[in-house]
Design an enzyme around this catalytic site. Sequence first.
Site, PDB file in Angstrom:
ATOM      1  N   GLY A  20       0.822  -1.207   0.000  1.00  0.00           N
ATOM      2  CA  GLY A  20       0.000   0.000   0.000  1.00  0.00           C
ATOM      3  C   GLY A  20       0.858   1.260   0.000  1.00  0.00           C
ATOM      4  O   GLY A  20       0.582   2.223  -0.710  1.00  0.00           O
ATOM      5  N   ARG A  24       7.283   1.850   0.955  1.00  0.00           N
ATOM      6  CA  ARG A  24       7.573   0.421   1.083  1.00  0.00           C
ATOM      7  C   ARG A  24       7.985  -0.161  -0.271  1.00  0.00           C
ATOM      8  O   ARG A  24       8.819  -1.053  -0.341  1.00  0.00           O
ATOM      9  CB  ARG A  24       6.346  -0.344   1.586  1.00  0.00           C
ATOM     10  N   ARG A  43       2.193  11.156  -8.666  1.00  0.00           N
ATOM     11  CA  ARG A  43       1.541  11.299  -7.347  1.00  0.00           C
ATOM     12  C   ARG A  43       2.358  10.710  -6.208  1.00  0.00           C
ATOM     13  O   ARG A  43       1.809  10.379  -5.146  1.00  0.00           O
ATOM     14  CB  ARG A  43       0.141  10.653  -7.342  1.00  0.00           C
ATOM     15  N   ARG A  87      -0.275  -8.619  -3.378  1.00  0.00           N
ATOM     16  CA  ARG A  87      -0.294  -7.534  -2.387  1.00  0.00           C
ATOM     17  C   ARG A  87       0.535  -7.964  -1.185  1.00  0.00           C
ATOM     18  O   ARG A  87       0.384  -9.097  -0.690  1.00  0.00           O
ATOM     19  CB  ARG A  87      -1.743  -7.246  -1.970  1.00  0.00           C
ATOM     20  N   SER A  90      -0.212  -4.890   5.481  1.00  0.00           N
ATOM     21  CA  SER A  90      -0.413  -5.166   6.901  1.00  0.00           C
ATOM     22  C   SER A  90      -1.904  -5.367   7.149  1.00  0.00           C
ATOM     23  O   SER A  90      -2.745  -5.027   6.309  1.00  0.00           O
ATOM     24  CB  SER A  90       0.107  -4.004   7.752  1.00  0.00           C
ATOM     25  N   ASP A 206      -1.307  -4.905  14.033  1.00  0.00           N
ATOM     26  CA  ASP A 206      -1.997  -4.507  15.263  1.00  0.00           C
ATOM     27  C   ASP A 206      -3.107  -5.507  15.560  1.00  0.00           C
ATOM     28  O   ASP A 206      -3.568  -6.223  14.662  1.00  0.00           O
ATOM     29  CB  ASP A 206      -2.560  -3.086  15.147  1.00  0.00           C
ATOM     30  N   ARG A 219       8.053  -4.496  12.583  1.00  0.00           N
ATOM     31  CA  ARG A 219       7.278  -4.442  11.336  1.00  0.00           C
ATOM     32  C   ARG A 219       8.194  -4.654  10.136  1.00  0.00           C
ATOM     33  O   ARG A 219       7.864  -5.389   9.225  1.00  0.00           O
ATOM     34  CB  ARG A 219       6.572  -3.094  11.206  1.00  0.00           C
TER      35      ARG A 219
END
Length: 239
Positions: A20, A24, A43, A87, A90, A206, A219
Amino acid sequence: MSTHIGAQAGDIAPLVLMPGDPLRAKWIAQTFLEDARCYTEVRGMYGYTGTWRGHRVSVQGSGMGQPSLAIYANELFTEYDVQSVIRVGSCGAMTERLAVRDIVIGSGACTDSSMNRIRFDGLDYAPVADFGLLRAAHDAATAAALDEAVHVGLLYSSDSFYPARPEHAARMVEYGVLAVEMEASALYTLAAKFDRRALAICTVSDHLVTGEETTSQERERTFGAMVEIALSAGAGTVR
Ligand code: HPA
């Protein structure tokens, strides 16, 4: 160039990893790919192509939520002939069967989004992962012998990170859903529409039941393990 991706035809590999967060995407390209080249900065949604163990691989940020992911997935499938999208994201654990840092491979994705309700005129479509990618990812995860548990099951692709109706998550859990994220349902649906392959692999960042969260260091480490699983599954199943 497509509307939102500033790449030429041929710049993007048949296999795309899709986090996402565009930063990353940059981190994955710099950490895992050789000769990585940035093909789009439109963008700030970075995309890179390089090689991993001799396989050409691209990494493309999707942004958050199904509408954003759908823009990039549509253009990858229709304008760059991408065959497989994995994909790497998280998710929030919805049940105590999961612990933070665990990995969830999404066999299918439920949703509260109206996107498929509109697409299917109110009928309920069941978006599912590509079985070949799913099996390869599970095999790679098992072979990696990670400390973290690996689960295969249903994701809940919610349009709201801050839900107006938290009780909807509880209903999903009653029916076996493992974790909440915001993109898999649209990815699986678009892959089906264009006869391509898709998978979502998520690390638990989480925990909605215990309130536990991972540190940014944790993470990064578990995210890295997941990226290796995705690369291995994707590269082993390119067609
Ligand atoms: N909700 C939605 N998406 C998420 C979450 C969450 O709690 N955690 C990570 N992605």
